[in-house]
Design an enzyme around this catalytic site. Sequence first.
Site, PDB file in Angstrom:
ATOM      1  N   ASP A   1       3.648 -10.488  10.493  1.00 47.73           N
ATOM      2  CA  ASP A   1       2.747 -11.178   9.879  1.00 47.73           C
ATOM      3  C   ASP A   1       3.320 -11.911   8.595  1.00 47.73           C
ATOM      4  OD1 ASP A   1       2.250  -9.050   8.787  1.00 47.73           O
ATOM      5  OD2 ASP A   1       0.114  -9.277   8.385  1.00 47.73           O
TER       6      ASP A   1
ATOM      7  N   GLU B   1       8.394   3.468   2.324  1.00 47.42           N
ATOM      8  CA  GLU B   1       9.704   2.728   2.086  1.00 47.42           C
ATOM      9  C   GLU B   1      10.624   3.937   1.403  1.00 47.42           C
ATOM     10  OE1 GLU B   1       7.079   1.427   1.356  1.00 47.42           O
ATOM     11  OE2 GLU B   1       6.870  -0.265   2.661  1.00 47.42           O
TER      12      GLU B   1
HETATM   13  C1  UGA Z   1       2.279  -3.107   4.513  1.00 47.14           C
HETATM   14  C2  UGA Z   1       3.615  -3.056   4.640  1.00 47.14           C
HETATM   15  O1  UGA Z   1       4.279  -4.493   4.451  1.00 47.14           O
HETATM   16  C3  UGA Z   1       4.049  -2.315   5.907  1.00 47.14           C
HETATM   17  O2  UGA Z   1       5.270  -2.414   5.863  1.00 47.14           O
HETATM   18  C4  UGA Z   1       3.758  -0.906   6.019  1.00 47.14           C
HETATM   19  O3  UGA Z   1       4.098  -0.212   7.044  1.00 47.14           O
HETATM   20  C5  UGA Z   1       2.103  -0.884   5.731  1.00 47.14           C
HETATM   21  O4  UGA Z   1       1.782  -1.814   4.402  1.00 47.14           O
HETATM   22  C6  UGA Z   1       1.619   0.465   5.437  1.00 47.14           C
HETATM   23  O5  UGA Z   1       0.626   0.586   4.947  1.00 47.14           O
HETATM   24  O6  UGA Z   1       2.544   1.358   5.489  1.00 47.14           O
HETATM   25  P1  UGA Z   1       0.579  -4.529   5.813  1.00 47.14           P
HETATM   26  O7  UGA Z   1       0.678  -6.000   5.881  1.00 47.14           O
HETATM   27  O8  UGA Z   1      -0.496  -4.030   4.918  1.00 47.14           O
HETATM   28  O9  UGA Z   1       1.855  -3.691   5.472  1.00 47.14           O
HETATM   29  O10 UGA Z   1      -0.041  -4.014   7.088  1.00 47.14           O
HETATM   30  P2  UGA Z   1       0.245  -4.993   8.828  1.00 47.14           P
HETATM   31  O11 UGA Z   1       0.777  -6.041   8.665  1.00 47.14           O
HETATM   32  O12 UGA Z   1      -1.143  -4.758   9.456  1.00 47.14           O
HETATM   33  O13 UGA Z   1       0.844  -3.842   9.400  1.00 47.14           O
HETATM   34  C7  UGA Z   1       2.255  -3.415   9.316  1.00 47.14           C
HETATM   35  C8  UGA Z   1       3.166  -3.664  10.709  1.00 47.14           C
HETATM   36  O14 UGA Z   1       2.646  -2.373  11.549  1.00 47.14           O
HETATM   37  C9  UGA Z   1       2.664  -5.017  11.370  1.00 47.14           C
HETATM   38  O15 UGA Z   1       3.898  -5.514  11.953  1.00 47.14           O
HETATM   39  C10 UGA Z   1       1.828  -4.611  12.452  1.00 47.14           C
HETATM   40  O16 UGA Z   1       1.889  -5.356  13.471  1.00 47.14           O
HETATM   41  C11 UGA Z   1       1.960  -3.186  12.691  1.00 47.14           C
HETATM   42  N1  UGA Z   1       0.847  -2.381  13.054  1.00 47.14           N
HETATM   43  C12 UGA Z   1      -0.148  -2.313  11.970  1.00 47.14           C
HETATM   44  C13 UGA Z   1       1.057  -1.560  14.384  1.00 47.14           C
HETATM   45  O17 UGA Z   1       1.946  -1.504  14.837  1.00 47.14           O
HETATM   46  N2  UGA Z   1      -0.093  -0.860  14.425  1.00 47.14           N
HETATM   47  C14 UGA Z   1      -1.261  -0.794  13.755  1.00 47.14           C
HETATM   48  O18 UGA Z   1      -2.295  -0.098  14.296  1.00 47.14           O
HETATM   49  C15 UGA Z   1      -1.410  -1.644  12.171  1.00 47.14           C
HETATM   50 MN    MN Z   2       1.537  -7.612   7.054  1.00 43.50          MN
END
Ligand code: UGA
Ligand code: MN
Length: 342
Positions: free
Chosen positions: A193, A280
Amino acid sequence: MLWSNAQVFGDKLESQALQKGCEEDIEKHCRRCIGYPTMRTMNKLKKYGMYTLFFMFIFVVVFQFSEDVRQPAYPVFKRSETNQTNRMIIVVTPTYKRMTRIADMLRMANTLSHVKDLHWIVIEDGNKTIPAVQDILDRTGLPYTYQAHKTALGYPRRGWYQRTMALKLIRSNTSQILGQDHQEGVVYFGDDDNSYDIRLFTDYIRNVKTLGIWAVGLVGGTVVEAPKVVDGKVTAFNVKWNPKRRFAVDMAGFAVNLNVVLNSDAVFGTSCKRGGGAPETCLLEDMGLEREDIEPFGYEKTKDREIFVWHTKTSTPNIVQSKKNQTKPVPPPDTFGYFVEV
Ligand code: UGA
Ligand code: MN
């Protein structure tokens, strides 16, 4: 068509001439009577022929021009990269079912499809891959790997486990992912996203020799997080959240050379205390990297520096699915036969 029209025209004049008394000396009179209309017919034919040629010429010119517009002789968006390296860019994207996911993946696919020499590894957080996601990947024309690995017990549901599976895949299938034409690669963790500038890939990631770091917009509770660079070296991080980390950077703000990945067995664990919960710095430290290894990108200008990646977050649309105090389960909203991940 033209010819038969002319014939009809000639025949008509011939019969008129015969009626006028050409019968007695058909040879003599008809040469005079019919000769004139035959000339006129020929002139008409010439005129129509000229028109036809003229319109054909216009058609050819217009067609040629529109062909140029439809198919330019050079790729419009595929940026010609000035550097000489052809390192394969390996983008790792965890993804999972959410209402906005298809839209997010579509935007990301549209961006990545402008970058050459890029292999996209997409890991579905679920039991199976999703055809609509696969279709998006197919349409990019990029080499890609799409696998399903549901988050294992003990891991946070934030893409950590999926990135770990991708790292293992990269290590076990290096030559397939690199392809025949590449000896070197760079690994980048690009979430589904975020918003990516094509130049992030062509100007920054492609050039990463060890560990590249750059600014990220709209992240960490502030407008921009960036490395603090003095004399070309990263001395600290301009971040609001947890600046004491050895690598105070969001996932979107770094890439590592494939050799770094291959020379270590570091993966994303189930937690990261050193990162205050963010994964990270643990990954990069476990890969044996130090701050001195950082190659900063995009800091050279003193003002109007550009941000090439934005940590945009899609919010789930506020779709009324149930009324308060409703006891019965509510069926999902009607999608009228269209695919939406509700
Ligand atoms: C932020 C960071 O940008 C991420 O790189 C980091 O992994 C994450 O925080 C974290 O908390 O560790 P954020 O934008 O808050 O990410 O979270 P999402 O965009 O909802 O999720 C990060 C990625 O993991 C996305 O590509 C999402 O599709 C994936 N994801 C999320 C999953 O594969 N499974 C889930 O249950 C939730
Ligand atoms: Mn995100």
